[in-house]
Scaffold this motif. Structure first.
Motif, PDB file in Angstrom:
ATOM      1  N   GLU A 219      -2.044   5.638   4.537  1.00  0.00           N
ATOM      2  CA  GLU A 219      -3.174   5.525   4.667  1.00  0.00           C
ATOM      3  C   GLU A 219      -4.095   4.301   4.185  1.00  0.00           C
ATOM      4  OE1 GLU A 219      -5.329   8.754   5.226  1.00  0.00           O
ATOM      5  OE2 GLU A 219      -3.983   9.936   6.517  1.00  0.00           O
ATOM      6  N   VAL A 220      -4.085   4.508   2.825  1.00  0.00           N
ATOM      7  CA  VAL A 220      -4.816   3.428   1.181  1.00  0.00           C
ATOM      8  C   VAL A 220      -4.096   2.047   2.088  1.00  0.00           C
ATOM      9  CG1 VAL A 220      -5.107   3.708  -0.895  1.00  0.00           C
ATOM     10  CG2 VAL A 220      -5.145   5.691  -0.039  1.00  0.00           C
ATOM     11  N   ASN A 221      -3.519   1.874   1.444  1.00  0.00           N
ATOM     12  CA  ASN A 221      -2.799   0.517   1.799  1.00  0.00           C
ATOM     13  C   ASN A 221      -2.221   0.609   3.386  1.00  0.00           C
ATOM     14  OD1 ASN A 221      -2.100  -0.025  -0.792  1.00  0.00           O
ATOM     15  ND2 ASN A 221      -1.350   2.347  -0.778  1.00  0.00           N
ATOM     16  N   GLU A 222      -2.276   1.023   4.281  1.00  0.00           N
ATOM     17  CA  GLU A 222      -2.677   0.627   5.601  1.00  0.00           C
ATOM     18  C   GLU A 222      -3.027  -0.948   5.973  1.00  0.00           C
ATOM     19  OE1 GLU A 222      -3.585   2.194  10.507  1.00  0.00           O
ATOM     20  OE2 GLU A 222      -4.183   2.709   8.651  1.00  0.00           O
ATOM     21  N   GLY A 223      -2.150  -1.941   6.718  1.00  0.00           N
ATOM     22  CA  GLY A 223      -2.604  -3.082   6.991  1.00  0.00           C
ATOM     23  C   GLY A 223      -2.062  -4.448   5.224  1.00  0.00           C
ATOM     24  N   TYR A 224      -1.541  -3.789   4.247  1.00  0.00           N
ATOM     25  CA  TYR A 224      -1.338  -4.014   3.432  1.00  0.00           C
ATOM     26  C   TYR A 224       0.787  -4.035   3.329  1.00  0.00           C
ATOM     27  CZ  TYR A 224      -0.354  -5.490  -1.585  1.00  0.00           C
ATOM     28  OH  TYR A 224       0.060  -6.638  -2.481  1.00  0.00           O
TER      29      TYR A 224
ATOM     30  N   LEU B 277       8.296  -1.138   4.927  1.00  0.00           N
ATOM     31  CA  LEU B 277       7.751   0.332   4.278  1.00  0.00           C
ATOM     32  C   LEU B 277       7.638   2.123   4.700  1.00  0.00           C
ATOM     33  CD1 LEU B 277       8.294   0.271   0.932  1.00  0.00           C
ATOM     34  CD2 LEU B 277       5.644  -1.115   0.964  1.00  0.00           C
ATOM     35  N   ILE B 278       6.750   1.455   5.636  1.00  0.00           N
ATOM     36  CA  ILE B 278       5.874   2.748   5.879  1.00  0.00           C
ATOM     37  C   ILE B 278       6.969   3.472   6.466  1.00  0.00           C
ATOM     38  CG2 ILE B 278       4.860   3.423   7.525  1.00  0.00           C
ATOM     39  CD1 ILE B 278       2.858   1.247   7.387  1.00  0.00           C
TER      40      ILE B 278
END
Length: 253
Positions: free
Chosen positions: A62-67, A72-73
Motif C-alpha cells: 500500500e505504501v509503495n503502490e505506484g512505485y 514485484l507485487i
C-alpha cells in the motif's frame, strides 16, 4: 518506529534484486551473469519475506503502490498465499541456473519448516524482475490424499446429477397425467355444452310443433288446402301433427 524501519529495509532488499551484475559466464549466445549475485539476492529476499508478517507485507504494498512493479507485487502476494503451506524459511538447498540471450531463470529448492518448495524466478537482461512462482513439494501421501478427495468429489457430483436426472424423468409421468386430466376436463365440458345445446334445440322444436298443433286456424287452412289439391273432402282425414318442412322441398314443389 521499529516496524516502519523494517518495512524500509524490506523495500531496499526487494529492490536490490535489480542490481545483479552480469560480469561472468561470458557466452555470445547467452546472457552473461554472476551466480553469486543472484543467489545472495534471492536468499536475502526469501528471508526478508519470511521474517515479515502478512500484514506488514500488505502495508508495504500500500505504501509503495505506484512505485512497485506489477511483477514485484505479484511475487509478494504469491508468498502470502504460499506461506500457510510451507511455513517459515530455513535456507536454500540447491540452485539451477538457465540462461539465454534475453533472461536468466533460477530455480531454487528452498527448505521451509513445513514443506520444501521450488522457487522459480526469472530476471531480464537489465537485471529487472520478470516473474516468480512457488511450486510446493507435497509428499506422496499428501498427493494421494488430494487425489482421493478429488475422486470422491467427482463421483459425488456424478451421482447427484444422476439422481436429479432420475427425479426429472420420474416427474414425466405426472406431467402426462396432468395433461390427460386437462384434456378430459376440456372434453367433458365440450360434451356437456353440446348436450345442453341439443336439449335447448329440442325444446325449441317441441315448443314450435306444439304451438303449430294447437293453432286450429292453421290446421283448418292446411286441411282445406290439402282437400282442394287432392279433390276430396276434408272430413276424410285427420291432422295429427304439423311439422315445419324443408324450405327447398317446397320450392321444388
Amino acid at each position: 518506529m521499529k516496524k516502519f524501519f523494517k518495512l524500509i529495509c524490506l523495500a531496499a532488499c526487494v529492490f536490490s534484486i535489480t542490481a545483479c551484475s552480469s560480469n561472468t559466464r561470458e557466452d555470445s549466445s547467452k546472457m552473461s551473469y554472476n551466480e553469486s549475485d543472484y543467489t545472495s539476492t534471492i536468499e536475502d529476499n526469501l528471508k526478508f519475506l519470511s521474517d515479515t508478517s502478512d500484514s506488514e507485507l500488505k502495508q508495504l504494498i500500500e505504501v509503495n503502490e505506484g512505485y512497485y512493479s506489477d511483477e514485484l507485487i505479484e511475487w509478494i502476494n504469491s508468498w502470502i498465499n504460499t506461506r500457510p503451506e510451507v511455513g517459515e524459511y530455513i535456507g536454500v538447498l540447491e540452485y539451477d541456473f538457465n540462461a539465454d540471450s534475453d533472461n536468466v531463470t533460477v530455480v531454487a529448492k528452498v527448505d521451509y519448516t513445513l514443506r520444501d518448495a521450488n522457487f522459480k524466478i526469472c530476471f531480464l537482461k537489465d537485471g529487472s524482475l520478470d516473474y516468480t512462482t512457488y511450486d510446493v513439494q507435497y509428499t506422496l501421501g499428501e498427493k494421494m490424499e488430494k487425489a482421493a478427495l478429488n475422486t470422491v468429489i467427482g463421483i459425488s457430483v456424478v451421482f447427484v446429477v444422476l439422481i436429479l436426472i432420475s427425479l426429472l424423468i420420474g416427474c414425466f409421468k405426472y406431467i402426462n397425467m396432468a395433461e390427460t386430466a386437462i384434456k378430459n376436463r376440456k372434453a367433458g365440458k365440450s360434451a356437456d355444452t353440446k348436450a345442453a345445446v341439443d336439449n335447448t334445440i329440442a325444446q325449441i322444436v317441441q315448443k314450435e310443433e306444439g304451438e303449430l298443433v294447437d293453432d286450429l286456424e292453421l290446421v283448418a287452412v292446411i286441411s282445406a288446402a290439402v282437400a282442394a289439391y287432392t279433390g276430396t273432402s276434408a272430413d276424410g282425414f285427420v291432422v295429427r301433427s304439423i311439422k315445419k318442412s324443408n324450405k327447398k322441398r317446397w320450392m321444388n314443389a
